[in-house]
Scaffold this active site. Sequence first.
Site, PDB file in Angstrom:
ATOM      1  N   ARG A 165      24.511 121.989  24.469  1.00 10.76           N
ATOM      2  CA  ARG A 165      25.202 121.118  23.334  1.00 10.76           C
ATOM      3  C   ARG A 165      25.033 121.924  21.925  1.00 10.76           C
ATOM      4  NH1 ARG A 165      21.485 116.082  24.343  1.00 10.76           N
ATOM      5  NH2 ARG A 165      21.791 116.107  26.640  1.00 10.76           N
ATOM      6  N   ASN A 179      13.874 106.948  36.752  1.00 10.02           N
ATOM      7  CA  ASN A 179      14.657 107.456  35.807  1.00 10.02           C
ATOM      8  C   ASN A 179      16.005 107.726  36.525  1.00 10.02           C
ATOM      9  OD1 ASN A 179      16.006 108.830  33.901  1.00 10.02           O
ATOM     10  ND2 ASN A 179      14.571 110.380  33.533  1.00 10.02           N
ATOM     11  N   HIS A 185      14.672 110.715  23.010  1.00 10.29           N
ATOM     12  CA  HIS A 185      13.558 111.512  23.293  1.00 10.29           C
ATOM     13  C   HIS A 185      12.097 110.395  22.790  1.00 10.29           C
ATOM     14  CE1 HIS A 185      15.656 115.319  23.865  1.00 10.29           C
ATOM     15  NE2 HIS A 185      15.594 114.692  24.881  1.00 10.29           N
ATOM     16  N   ARG A 233      13.401 103.944  32.781  1.00  6.44           N
ATOM     17  CA  ARG A 233      13.760 104.477  31.494  1.00  6.44           C
ATOM     18  C   ARG A 233      15.234 103.976  31.006  1.00  6.44           C
ATOM     19  NH1 ARG A 233      16.281 110.362  30.812  1.00  6.44           N
ATOM     20  NH2 ARG A 233      16.242 110.519  28.411  1.00  6.44           N
ATOM     21  N   GLU A 255       6.454 111.548  29.584  1.00  6.79           N
ATOM     22  CA  GLU A 255       7.225 110.419  29.564  1.00  6.79           C
ATOM     23  C   GLU A 255       7.011 109.186  30.939  1.00  6.79           C
ATOM     24  OE1 GLU A 255      10.708 113.199  28.959  1.00  6.79           O
ATOM     25  OE2 GLU A 255      11.495 111.484  27.792  1.00  6.79           O
TER      26      GLU A 255
END
Length: 401
Positions: A241, A7, A180, A91, A385
Amino acid sequence: MNILVINCGSSSLKFQLINTDSEEVIAKGLCERIGIDGSRIVYSPAGGEKQIKESDMPTHTEAIKLVINALTNSQTGVVKSLDEIGAIGHRLVHGGEKFAFSTIINDEVIKAVEECNELAPLHNPANLIGVAACRELMPNTPQVGVFDTAFHQTMPEEAYLYGLPYEYYEKYKIRRYGFHGTSHSYVSERAAKLMQVPYEASKIIVCHLGNGASVTAVKNGKSIDTSMGLTPLEGLVMGTRSGDLDPAIIEFIAQKENKTLAEVLQILNKKSGVLGLSGGFTSDFRDLEEASAAGKQNAIRTINVFAYRVAKYIGAYTAAMNGVDGICFTAGVGENSHTVRTKVCEYLGYLGVTIDEEKNAVRGEEIIISTPDSKTKVMVIPTNEELAIAREALALVNANR
Ligand code: AMP
């Protein structure tokens, strides 16, 4: 088969080597501050001691070299040679409309991913640098790309279109993509198993609440709506965010604070959300929970706003699916914060949700936290993940043998 999952961010690279037979992590680690002074590799072999080594990493190629050296080191390594690594799973953040599934990476795929770069300018180029470095150093090892957006490509157009002139979708592909996806797919499938219902005939809402956060409606095993949009800025209130807001606010702030559009967007991405609402106190829920227990108003209001937004999306997605069988909490906040779970579930009385507070006290464990008579099941399901990426890579490598 051993699969190396990578990743890659702009200045960091996380890795895990996973044995797909046992699905165990053999080693994992992180390269930090790539291209910056003080770069270092953190390496943890399973059952061994964690090692931290400062080392020059001007580019991601040096970082991957260090990862390979660590994994194959005669004393602390976990494999004898690179031949014991059957594939690399990357990823990749944005696959646009081009990638509804994971894919074996070749020159054509790299070109197609590059064409999605403008949709994820911070992430995609960094992901591709990792791919290039791995191809250079392990040219004979198959590489698989697993996209954050792929799972959401099943969304119908009423869910993915914005109320904008249609030509913007046609010309620029402005639409909702969602992110996601690997996590939402993994967690929803686990949830169906835990509830003992067929995945292909289930209605599941996954709340992935981490530093980045999103909610997805998964109907019959397919994503039909998700809270993030063209970019990961839309939807829930997140660590830094803003999530959903009136778009007119952007110009309003620019004028009042004498800022450019880029500066306002930077504020919406980096200084808003939990950090902004708490008055700059923190983006971390551990600090918030402590401060809230001590009666600090900024922490209390922040948790309240965060939980309310999650509950609103759960309501919207229950309507979108005409019902819901199970609601899952996952990722850093979802797996660990019983305060957030409790606050969200307080809004779900209309779904017949009742929570077993003893079970809800758990952290990071796969468990049903609703009572046996709760009409809708509520679960905590730790996401994984990396394992999902390794499984995808294995399936593709086997199919292409
Ligand atoms: P993630 O992006 O999934 O790694 O989630 C990171 C976030 O999870 C952190 O910023 C914290 O807000 C939250 N988190 C992690 N551990 C805990 C914990 N034990 N209790 C509450 N929140 C936590």
